[in-house]
Design an enzyme around this catalytic site. Structure first.
Site, PDB file in Angstrom:
ATOM      1  CG  ASP A  42      -2.202  -0.744   1.024  1.00  0.00           C
ATOM      2  OD1 ASP A  42      -2.467  -1.163  -0.110  1.00  0.00           O
ATOM      3  OD2 ASP A  42      -2.946  -0.915   2.013  1.00  0.00           O
ATOM      4  CE  LYS A  64      -7.975  -0.414  -2.039  1.00  0.00           C
ATOM      5  NZ  LYS A  64      -8.446  -0.232  -3.418  1.00  0.00           N
ATOM      6  CG  MET A 181      -9.589   6.863   5.760  1.00  0.00           C
ATOM      7  SD  MET A 181     -10.107   5.314   4.975  1.00  0.00           S
ATOM      8  CE  MET A 181     -10.861   4.447   6.380  1.00  0.00           C
TER       9      MET A 181
END
Length: 261
Positions: A42, A64, A181
Site C-alpha cells: 500500500d 490505496k 479518513m
C-alpha cells in the site's frame, strides 16, 4: 493450514506495517516481510518497512489512499491469488492493521474461497499510535471508559456512520472517538457530532502519525473543521475526540500545531 510461525510458498500473509515508524513493526511482521517472494504494498507503507524485504523479492505497489487514484480491489485480490497459485510466498503489506479499515476481511474471504491458505499479522493502528505519540492514552479510568474506531469515509451508496447517534452514545458512555479518513468530511462530522457533544469537547488531529513529518493540531469539536482548514492538515490523518485529549492541552496551548523540524 501453515503453522503461525511459518510463511510457506503458495500461501498469503496479510501483514500490518503499522503507522509508519519501522521500529513499531512486530517481530512476526519482520519475519513475514523477509520471507516474502512477492509483496503487494500500500501507499502508506514507509521505505523503512520495505528495507526488511529480501533483495530478491518482487515488490508491487498497489496504492490505496482516500481521495487519490487507487488500484482496484478486485485486481489486488486477483494478483494475490495468481501469485500464490504460482508458488510464491505472498505478503499483502498494509499500513496500520489489516483488520482495522484495511479491507483485510474481504481479502481473507476471497483467498479462502480460492483455496489459498492465509495468515494475518496484526500491526499497530494509527489511531492508537497517533495519540500515544503525544503522550496521551485512548482510555482513562476517570475520562474515558472505552474507545470507538470509526471511519469517516463511507462506501459509495452507503449512508455511512450515524454521527448523531454516535455522539450521544459517546457522551453518555464516556467514550473516546477515533475517526479514520475523516479529514475531507470534517465539516459535516463536526456538525453532526455537535448534536450530542459540547462544542468545547477536546479534539486532536494527527497527520503522518509516528513519521518524521508528523504534525498535529489541538482544538475543540466546535473549531475542528476550521482548524484543519487553517493549518492545512490532510490525509493520512486521524481525528481523536474526547476528554483524554485534555492531557495534551494541559501542556500545550489550544490549537497549537507541532510541525516537523
Amino acid at each position: 493450514m501453515p503453522s503461525p510461525s511459518e510463511f510457506l510458498p503458495g500461501t498469503v500473509a496479510l501483514v500490518g506495517a503499522g503507522p509508519g515508524d519501522p521500529e513499531l513493526l512486530t517481530l512476526k511482521a519482520v519475519k513475514a516481510i523477509s520471507a516474502a517472494t512477492v509483496l503487494l504494498v500500500d501507499d502508506l507503507v514507509s521505505d523503512g518497512v520495505l528495507a526488511h524485504a529480501s533483495p530478491r523479492a518482487r515488490i508491487v505497489h498497489v496504492g490505496k489512499r482516500g481521495g487519490c487514484k487507487s488500484t482496484p480491489q478486485a485486481f489486488i485480490e486477483k494478483l494475490m491469488v495468481m501469485a500464490a497459485q504460482e508458488g510464491e510466498m505472498v505478503v499483502r503489506l498494509k499500513g496500520g492493521d489489516p483488520f482495522i479499515f484495511g479491507r483485510g476481511g474481504e481479502e481473507v474471504e476471497h483467498l479462502r474461497a480460492a483455496g489459498i491458505e492465509v495468515q494475518v499479522v496484526n500491526g499497530i493502528t494509527a489511531g492508537l499510535a497517533g495519540l500515544t505519540s503525544l503522550g496521551v492514552p485512548l482510555t482513562h479510568r476517570e475520562h474515558a471508559h472505552g474507545v470507538v474506531f470509526v471511519t469517516g469515509h463511507a462506501k459509495p451508496g452507503d449512508a455511512g456512520t450515524d454521527w448523531q447517534t454516535l455522539a450521544a452514545t459517546a457522551r453518555d458512555a464516556k467514550l473516546t472517538l477515533v475517526i479514520y479518513m475523516g479529514v475531507s468530511s470534517a465539516a459535516q462530522i463536526e456538525q453532526d457530532l455537535l448534536t450530542g457533544l459540547p462544542a468545547d469537547t477536546p479534539l486532536a488531529v494527527i497527520q503522518h502519525a509516528t513519521l518524521p513529518q508528523q504534525r498535529h493540531a489541538l482544538t475543540t469539536l466546535g473549531q475542528s473543521s476550521a482548524t484543519i482548514e487553517r493549518e492545512g492538515l490532510g490525509s493520512p490523518a486521524v481525528i481523536v475526540v474526547g476528554d483524554v485529549v485534555r492531557g495534551i492541552a494541559a501542556v500545550q496551548a489550544p490549537e497549537a500545531v507541532a510541525r516537523a523540524a
